[in-house]
Motif scaffolding. Sequence first.
Motif, PDB file in Angstrom:
ATOM      1  N   ARG A  29      56.076 -87.244 -56.792  1.00 39.73           N
ATOM      2  CA  ARG A  29      54.864 -86.662 -56.201  1.00 39.73           C
ATOM      3  C   ARG A  29      54.141 -85.707 -57.141  1.00 39.73           C
ATOM      4  O   ARG A  29      52.920 -85.622 -57.123  1.00 39.73           O
ATOM      5  CB  ARG A  29      55.209 -85.895 -54.920  1.00 39.73           C
ATOM      6  CG  ARG A  29      55.577 -86.740 -53.763  1.00 39.73           C
ATOM      7  CD  ARG A  29      55.927 -85.821 -52.597  1.00 39.73           C
ATOM      8  NE  ARG A  29      56.448 -86.562 -51.483  1.00 39.73           N
ATOM      9  CZ  ARG A  29      55.731 -86.866 -50.404  1.00 39.73           C
ATOM     10  NH1 ARG A  29      54.480 -86.480 -50.327  1.00 39.73           N
ATOM     11  NH2 ARG A  29      56.258 -87.548 -49.431  1.00 39.73           N
ATOM     12  N   SER A  60      62.157 -94.766 -61.033  1.00 39.81           N
ATOM     13  CA  SER A  60      62.874 -93.918 -60.078  1.00 39.81           C
ATOM     14  C   SER A  60      64.219 -94.519 -59.694  1.00 39.81           C
ATOM     15  O   SER A  60      65.229 -93.810 -59.633  1.00 39.81           O
ATOM     16  CB  SER A  60      62.038 -93.704 -58.816  1.00 39.81           C
ATOM     17  OG  SER A  60      60.859 -93.018 -59.119  1.00 39.81           O
ATOM     18  N   GLN A 120      62.040 -87.826 -55.393  1.00 37.95           N
ATOM     19  CA  GLN A 120      60.792 -88.000 -54.637  1.00 37.95           C
ATOM     20  C   GLN A 120      59.817 -86.883 -54.935  1.00 37.95           C
ATOM     21  O   GLN A 120      58.617 -87.105 -55.026  1.00 37.95           O
ATOM     22  CB  GLN A 120      61.052 -88.153 -53.133  1.00 37.95           C
ATOM     23  CG  GLN A 120      61.564 -86.930 -52.395  1.00 37.95           C
ATOM     24  CD  GLN A 120      60.488 -85.930 -52.007  1.00 37.95           C
ATOM     25  OE1 GLN A 120      59.332 -86.283 -51.835  1.00 37.95           O
ATOM     26  NE2 GLN A 120      60.869 -84.679 -51.884  1.00 37.95           N
TER      27      GLN A 120
END
Length: 138
Positions: free
Chosen positions: A70, A20, A66
Motif C-alpha cells: 500500500r 509479494s 500488505q
Amino acid sequence: MDVMYYLQTFDHFLIYLTVSLLLFVIGTYIFKLLTPYSERAQIKNGNTAVALKLLGKMAGLVVVLQSAVRHSINLVDLIVWAFIAIIIQIVLHLVIEYVLTRNTSLAKEVEGGNVAVGLFLGGVSVLVGLIVAANISF
C-alpha cells in the motif's frame, strides 16, 4: 466504469502480487531455517503449538507485506520493507528466546506441544507485524 484503466494496470497488479507472494515464501523459509525442529513434521504429527507459532509468524509477515504494498513507491521499496520486517521478526524471536526467558527454552516448549507458548509466540509475531506495518506509512 473505466475498463481500460483496469486493463492498463493489471500488469502492475500481477507484478506486485508475484513479488509479494515470493517475499512471503522467502520470509517463511527464513523462519523455517531458524527453527531447530522440522515444523512440517511437527505439524504433520499434530503439534498444535508449532502450527500456531508458524501461523503467527506468517500472519505477522503478511500484515507487513500488505502495508508495504500500500505504501511503497516502487518494487525496491516493497522489497526493502519486507526484509526489514523479516529481520525485526528474527530479532524479536531471539530477544524473547534468549533475553526475556533465559531459564526456559521456548523452542523446546513449542516442540513439546505447549500450546500456550506456541500461541503466545505466534501472537507476538502478529502484534509486532502490526506495529511495523503501521510505521511503514512514514
